[in-house]
Motif scaffolding. Structure first.
Motif, mmCIF file in Angstrom:
data_model
loop_
_atom_site.group_PDB
_atom_site.id
_atom_site.type_symbol
_atom_site.label_atom_id
_atom_site.label_comp_id
_atom_site.label_asym_id
_atom_site.label_seq_id
_atom_site.Cartn_x
_atom_site.Cartn_y
_atom_site.Cartn_z
ATOM 1 N N PHE A 153 7.692 6.388 0.839
ATOM 2 C CA PHE A 153 7.320 5.856 2.153
ATOM 3 C C PHE A 153 6.043 6.548 2.634
ATOM 4 O O PHE A 153 5.995 7.774 2.768
ATOM 5 N N THR A 154 4.976 5.758 2.850
ATOM 6 C CA THR A 154 3.671 6.336 3.207
ATOM 7 C C THR A 154 3.337 6.084 4.682
ATOM 8 O O THR A 154 4.048 5.351 5.367
ATOM 9 N N LEU A 262 -5.093 -4.939 -4.619
ATOM 10 C CA LEU A 262 -5.058 -4.234 -5.906
ATOM 11 C C LEU A 262 -4.188 -4.896 -6.961
ATOM 12 O O LEU A 262 -4.581 -5.046 -8.105
ATOM 13 N N SER A 263 -2.959 -5.311 -6.584
ATOM 14 C CA SER A 263 -2.038 -5.841 -7.593
ATOM 15 C C SER A 263 -2.003 -7.362 -7.575
ATOM 16 O O SER A 263 -1.631 -7.967 -6.575
ATOM 17 N N SER A 297 -2.060 3.773 -0.487
ATOM 18 C CA SER A 297 -1.129 3.087 -1.396
ATOM 19 C C SER A 297 -0.166 4.097 -1.994
ATOM 20 O O SER A 297 -0.507 5.271 -2.192
ATOM 21 N N ALA A 298 1.045 3.621 -2.273
ATOM 22 C CA ALA A 298 2.072 4.496 -2.845
ATOM 23 C C ALA A 298 1.667 4.953 -4.246
ATOM 24 O O ALA A 298 2.036 6.044 -4.686
ATOM 25 N N THR A 299 0.883 4.099 -4.931
ATOM 26 C CA THR A 299 0.410 4.473 -6.267
ATOM 27 C C THR A 299 -0.439 5.742 -6.196
ATOM 28 O O THR A 299 -0.286 6.666 -7.006
ATOM 29 N N THR A 300 -1.352 5.788 -5.196
ATOM 30 C CA THR A 300 -2.191 6.973 -5.014
ATOM 31 C C THR A 300 -1.325 8.203 -4.729
ATOM 32 O O THR A 300 -1.605 9.296 -5.222
ATOM 33 N N LEU A 313 -1.772 14.415 -0.362
ATOM 34 C CA LEU A 313 -0.399 14.120 0.043
ATOM 35 C C LEU A 313 -0.235 14.271 1.552
ATOM 36 O O LEU A 313 0.403 13.456 2.199
ATOM 37 N N GLU A 314 -0.843 15.294 2.116
ATOM 38 C CA GLU A 314 -0.724 15.493 3.561
ATOM 39 C C GLU A 314 -1.408 14.381 4.333
ATOM 40 O O GLU A 314 -0.975 14.006 5.410
ATOM 41 N N LYS A 315 -2.472 13.823 3.758
ATOM 42 C CA LYS A 315 -3.182 12.729 4.421
ATOM 43 C C LYS A 315 -2.378 11.431 4.380
ATOM 44 O O LYS A 315 -2.408 10.650 5.306
#
Lengths: 333, 101
Positions: A153-154, A262-263, A297-300, A313-315
């Protein structure tokens, strides 16, 4: 008297060739995305076939010369027995509307249909059970839905939920139940609950087999390897199931999605949602929330996790989610 | 007997019947799909109802896919599905024998 045998497609090349020829003759694509294949043989001649891929029965064909010989029942029974051995009593099948009746006479019930395809299921727990659990979570007032994998979850997911929560009395957030992601379904559900707990009008629910699942939209899990023409048909069925069964149960009149630059598979999905929703459900397509010019994106996030890239990750993650991941990570550092 | 979870018995073969029992709040409902429904639909439902009654099952949703099963087969599949759905493994043959014929 025809005899039931298993066909080992990767080992027995003669039978694999006969199998491919039968599918072609029946107007079906030779789809190698199958796990177990059965055949009905008269001597060495293949008369009929059916395959399993997870809980989906596919590549079902009967030689036109051998029809009306009840070859379908033993094939499907073999598929059910195979599923039963794996502890499942639940099967799905995609077919053309013209052959729907054959499968209904074998205990299948239609879930949703487009002009070209019908999706049916047999066994339990079934759609009625799922709709029953949704019914129990229903709240009064206007309602919107979001379907997400949340792997993990982003801040992007959080933004999407916050936008929907401002506009509707209730937002139902459906989290994919398929166990085909880095994070388990239980972890993803927990992260979404954690990340949305500030919104009192958000209800978090699992999708089970009925939204973007291995049954309704298997192409989603193939991503780069997916055939876009196949993905389009599955996406349409997934969207129709939402329109015909799930949205009416909860009084949902809108769905929120993120733009998908992207996808290609997800882009196809959004297009089909829009097409199926016309006149029924309002589709809100929101631009992706960006951090420092790059869309979240969750991929990143997963890449950053692999590289232990703390600043990224914090961003991209809420502090509570980052903490959750650190506490639940099996490779904690 | 109490239906604890969904369970089924039987196959799709000709002359067999697949019986699926699911928990229900109250009452017995039977959804039947049969190749001989016009001729024997009522008789098939009566056989299922009688077996459920003898097993003292009063709340259940039944799904039946029939391929021309005889009465003895219908009874046998209903009993097997009921025992599975109730998680009972020791069949009380004496009790079953007292009413099955």
């Amino acid at each position: 008297m025809a005899e039931l045998r298993r066909i080992w497609l990767t080992i027995d090349h003669d039978e694999a060739a006969a199998w491919a020829a039968l599918l072609t003759k029946s107007g079906l694509a030779v789809d190698h995305q199958v796990e177990v294949t059965f055949g009905m043989f008269e001597g060495e001649t293949l008369l009929a076939t059916a395959s399993l891929y997870g809980q989906i029965i596919k590549c079902v064909a009967v030689d036109p010369a051998a029809q009306s010989e009840n070859l379908l029942a033993p094939l499907l029974q073999a598929a059910f027995d195979q599923l039963d051995d794996n502890g499942s009593q639940h099967a799905f099948i995609y077919t053309k509307p013209s052959t729907q009746a054959f499968f209904q006479s074998l205990g299948f019930k239609p879930l949703a249909h487009s002009d070209e395809v019908v999706l049916l299921e047999r066994g339990y727990p079934d759609l009625d059970d799922y709709l029953h659990t949704l019914q129990q979570a229903k709240r009064p007032g206007s309602a919107a839905a979001i379907v997400m994998n949340a792997n993990p979850f982003t801040r992007g997911h959080h933004y999407l939920v916050s936008q929907a929560a401002q506009q509707y009395d209730t937002v139902y957030v459906f989290v994919l139940s398929a166990e085909r992601a880095l994070f388990s379904a239980a972890d993803r559900l927990a992260m979404v609950k954690l990340g949305t707990q500030e919104f009192s009008n958000v209800v978090v629910l699992p999708t089970r087999d009925y939204m973007v699942s291995s049954a309704t939209f298997p192409s989603y899990f193939l991503k780069d390897r997916a055939d876009l023409a196949v993905a389009k048909q599955q996406a349409r069925i997934d969207a129709e199931l939402f329109v015909q069964k799930i949205a009416p149960t909860l009084g949902i009149t809108a769905r929120f999605v993120s733009e998908e630059p992207l996808s290609p598979v997800t882009a196809v999905y959004n297009t089909e949602l829009a097409a199926a929703f016309v006149g029924h459900i309002q589709l809100h397509v929101l631009p992706r929330k960006a951090v420092a010019g790059a869309p979240i994106s969750a991929t990143t996030v997963r890449q950053a996790l692999q590289n232990a890239d703390q600043s990224t990750l914090e961003k991209l993650l809420l502090p509570s989610i980052y903490r959750y991941i650190k506490e639940h990570s099996s490779h904690a550092n | 007997m109490q239906i604890k979870h969904a369970a089924s018995a039987g196959t799709l073969e000709s002359s067999d019947i697949t019986i699926t029992l699911k928990p229900a709040d109250n009452g017995v409902t039977i959804a039947l799909d049969s190749s001989v429904e016009k001729q024997f639909g009522r008789q098939i439902k009566a056989q299922i109802e009688a077996a459920l009654k003898a097993l003292d099952i009063t709340a259940v949703a039944v799904e039946a896919t029939d391929k021309g099963a005889l009465d003895c087969t219908i009874k046998a599949r209903t009993i097997a599905a009921a025992y599975r759905a109730a998680d009972v493994q020791d069949y009380d043959w004496e009790e079953i024998n007292s009413w099955i014929n």
